[in-house]
Design an enzyme around this catalytic site. Structure first.
Site, PDB file in Angstrom:
ATOM      1  N   GLU A   1      15.929  18.746  25.884  1.00 10.59           N
ATOM      2  CA  GLU A   1      16.985  19.520  26.552  1.00 10.59           C
ATOM      3  C   GLU A   1      16.871  21.003  26.229  1.00 10.59           C
ATOM      4  OE1 GLU A   1      20.725  17.547  25.621  1.00 10.59           O
ATOM      5  OE2 GLU A   1      20.434  16.204  27.309  1.00 10.59           O
TER       6      GLU A   1
ATOM      7  N   GLU B   1      16.672  10.435  30.010  1.00 10.02           N
ATOM      8  CA  GLU B   1      17.934   9.977  29.404  1.00 10.02           C
ATOM      9  C   GLU B   1      18.984   9.741  30.481  1.00 10.02           C
ATOM     10  OE1 GLU B   1      19.746  12.370  26.298  1.00 10.02           O
ATOM     11  OE2 GLU B   1      17.789  12.636  25.345  1.00 10.02           O
TER      12      GLU B   1
HETATM   13  P1  P53 Z   1      26.156  12.571  22.736  1.00  6.12           P
HETATM   14  C1  P53 Z   1      24.997  17.995  25.670  1.00  6.12           C
HETATM   15  C2  P53 Z   1      25.052  17.743  27.034  1.00  6.12           C
HETATM   16  C3  P53 Z   1      24.307  16.720  27.577  1.00  6.12           C
HETATM   17  C4  P53 Z   1      23.516  15.937  26.761  1.00  6.12           C
HETATM   18  O1  P53 Z   1      25.136  12.979  23.881  1.00  6.12           O
HETATM   19  C5  P53 Z   1      23.453  16.196  25.410  1.00  6.12           C
HETATM   20  C6  P53 Z   1      24.195  17.222  24.858  1.00  6.12           C
HETATM   21  C7  P53 Z   1      24.175  17.498  23.387  1.00  6.12           C
HETATM   22  O2  P53 Z   1      24.945  16.563  22.696  1.00  6.12           O
HETATM   23  O3  P53 Z   1      22.672  15.529  24.570  1.00  6.12           O
HETATM   24  C8  P53 Z   1      21.797  14.517  24.975  1.00  6.12           C
HETATM   25  O4  P53 Z   1      25.373  11.867  21.703  1.00  6.12           O
HETATM   26  C9  P53 Z   1      20.808  14.409  23.855  1.00  6.12           C
HETATM   27  C10 P53 Z   1      20.958  13.164  23.029  1.00  6.12           C
HETATM   28  C11 P53 Z   1      22.411  12.766  22.981  1.00  6.12           C
HETATM   29  C12 P53 Z   1      22.849  12.404  24.386  1.00  6.12           C
HETATM   30  O5  P53 Z   1      22.594  13.434  25.306  1.00  6.12           O
HETATM   31  O6  P53 Z   1      26.731  13.846  22.266  1.00  6.12           O
HETATM   32  O7  P53 Z   1      19.469  14.597  24.253  1.00  6.12           O
HETATM   33  O8  P53 Z   1      20.387  13.397  21.771  1.00  6.12           O
HETATM   34  O9  P53 Z   1      22.676  11.731  22.086  1.00  6.12           O
HETATM   35  C13 P53 Z   1      24.315  12.010  24.465  1.00  6.12           C
HETATM   36  O10 P53 Z   1      27.137  11.653  23.381  1.00  6.12           O
END
Ligand code: P53
Length: 488
Positions: free
Chosen positions: A193, A389
């Protein structure tokens, strides 16, 4: 009867995780401290309130280091993948995953960044993990840095990626990974990201900003320069990869889809501008191969003189990525004329959409959005696409049958897969999907264990109490079946 929706024959269905959210063993194997090791678990009343995410300052990290308050640091423990990897990879295989996306921790390979030789213990750990994947017939995608910047590097090289020494150290790290692991790993993502990284200089660009991060400040000199250094480094990773047979490098952007809140042309154009600054700029440079005009204009307006040399331009142009990957969790809306209510959802949330339902954390569920993104990216760059993701975080517990009936997760995946299929039918080139996540992990944004994304339940709570035992949820079996049929 319902028409069967078949996916392309070699479509890579899989799952994704990151080192700091699963490994644990934060002080073992010669690893140095990373910034993620210093993020405490903070109790809060309202799950959709993520304002604290913006208060990550240098002071807070140093307070964490001393930890006079006796706080708990979940990412030091993860789900103890460090000691459980064989069992977990066996479960991934049983689930029928074709690909596993994982990340490698820089702090395990070059704990201080500037060592001449890599840390053998660290290399061996990942070699064992990759051997295990190979034995289980899993293709692998590696993220080279996923939010876990090593603290010693920040301390010694405070300008982060603006410093050519940091750029060199990163390239040295990548070269060690390619030399040792190119035979196991076909797909590489240099930076997780990369656009979020730029929101948070601490986790992505390797420096402590003067003030806490501000989501609305896209352009300041320090950030612009560090980001330029990161872009050049990214291009050099692509350049280096060409020396190795059969490996591919992709970008990874958090695709925070924003819709105009209404049809007021002002909101349409402001949404376009916001999407440029928060995501398209990153795709444009790394996948498109050059700085876009709107960004150069923004620099000019801010009187920032970024010296992009002819060599830099060539490097970017001739080393754009082989494929494009992105994360997608939700869409939101933007209005500058009305006060639309802000959604929860980490930093990705802008405004609410009255047509969508949201998760407990306020992340708005929008399967059609994934088709919209895939189509736009394909038409804009004509490069193969990979969804690295996508998933849903939910509060869950084991029922009396030692499982979780996560029908909502199955529904979430099914609806997103339908839209991916629609895009493919339109001729969009998508070659894989890794769900976030195959197994419960610690949340990146909030350090909660309670925000469960997995298809395998892990018995730990927010304070790492529990047996650590793994249990298959209903979605485990659904995904397994789906992958086997490769059809909906
Ligand atoms: P969590 C921000 C916005 C979108 C995705 O997020 C993001 C973030 C930063 O947190 O993170 C990604 O765990 C990231 C993963 C993360 C996942 O989205 O905050 O690449 O490491 O776990 C979900 O709910």
């Amino acid at each position: 009867t319902k028409k069967i929706k078949k996916f392309p024959k070699n479509f890579l269905w899989g799952g994704a995780t990151s080192a700091s959210q699963i490994e644990g063993a934060w002080d073992q194997g010669g690893k140095s401290i990373t910034l993620t090791d210093l993020e405490p678990f903070l109790e809060r009343k309202n799950k959709t309130d993520t304002s604290f995410v913006w208060h990550k300052t240098k002071d807070n990290y140093y307070k964490s280091l001393e930890n006079k308050e006796g706080l708990h640091f979940p990412k030091r423990h993860g789900i103890d993948f460090f000691n459980h990897y064989k069992e977990d990879i066996a479960l991934f295989k049983e689930m029928g995953l074709k690909i596993y996306r994982m990340s490698i921790s820089w702090a395990r390979i070059f704990p201080n960044g500037d060592e001449e030789k890599p840390n053998i213990e660290g290399l061996n750990f990942y070699k064992n993990v990759l051997e295990e994947c190979k034995k289980n017939g899993l293709e692998v995608m590696v993220t080279i840095i996923h939010f876990d910047y090593p603290l010693p590097i920040m301390e010694k090289y405070p300008a982060g990626f603006a410093d050519t020494k940091v750029q060199e150290m990163f390239i040295k790290y990548v070269k060690v990974l390619f030399d040792n692991f190119a035979k196991y790993v076909k797909y590489w993502l240099p930076v997780n990201e990369i656009n979020i990284a730029s929101f948070f200089p601490i986790i992505g660009l390797g420096y402590f900003p003067e003030k806490a991060a501000n989501p609305k400040s896209f352009i300041d000199k320090q950030k612009v320069e560090a980001l330029h250094g990161l872009f050049l480094t990214h291009a050099r990773v692509v350049q280096l990869s060409k020396k190795y047979e059969n490996i591919k490098v992709g970008c990874m952007v958090a695709d925070m889809l924003i819709y105009p809140y209404d049809c007021n042309p002002i909101n349409i154009i402001e949404t376009m501008k916001m999407e440029r600054m928060t995501k398209y700029f990153f795709y444009d440079v790394i996948a498109g191969g050059e700085y876009p005009g709107y960004y150069l204009r923004a620099l000019k307006d801010a009187s920032i003189d970024l010296n992009i040399s002819e060599d830099d331009k060539k490097l970017l142009k001739y080393n754009s990525v082989d494929f494009i990957s992105f994360s997608y969790y939700q869409s939101s809306t933007l209005s500058v004329t009305d006060q639309n209510e802000k959604v929860g959802g980490n930093i990705a949330g802008w405004g609410k959409n009255p047509f969508l339902k949201a998760t407990e954390w306020g992340w708005q569920i929008d399967p059609i959005g994934i088709r919209y993104i895939l189509t736009n990216l394909w038409e804009r760059y004509k490069k193969p696409l990979f969804i690295s993701e996508n998933g849903i975080g939910v509060i869950e517990s084991l029922d009396e049958n030692q499982t979780v009936n996560d029908d909502y997760r199955i529904d979430y995946m099914q609806k997103h897969f339908e839209q991916i299929w629609e895009a493919i039918e339109d001729g969009v080139d998508v070659f894989g999907y890794t769900v976030w996540t195959p197994i419960d992990i610690v949340s990146a944004g909030t350090c909660e264990m309670a925000k469960r994304y997995g298809m395998i339940f892990v018995d730990y709570d927010d304070y790492h109490n529990g047996t650590g035992k793994r249990y298959k949820k209903k979605s485990f079996f659904w995904y397994k079946d789906f992958i086997k049929n490769n059809a909906l």
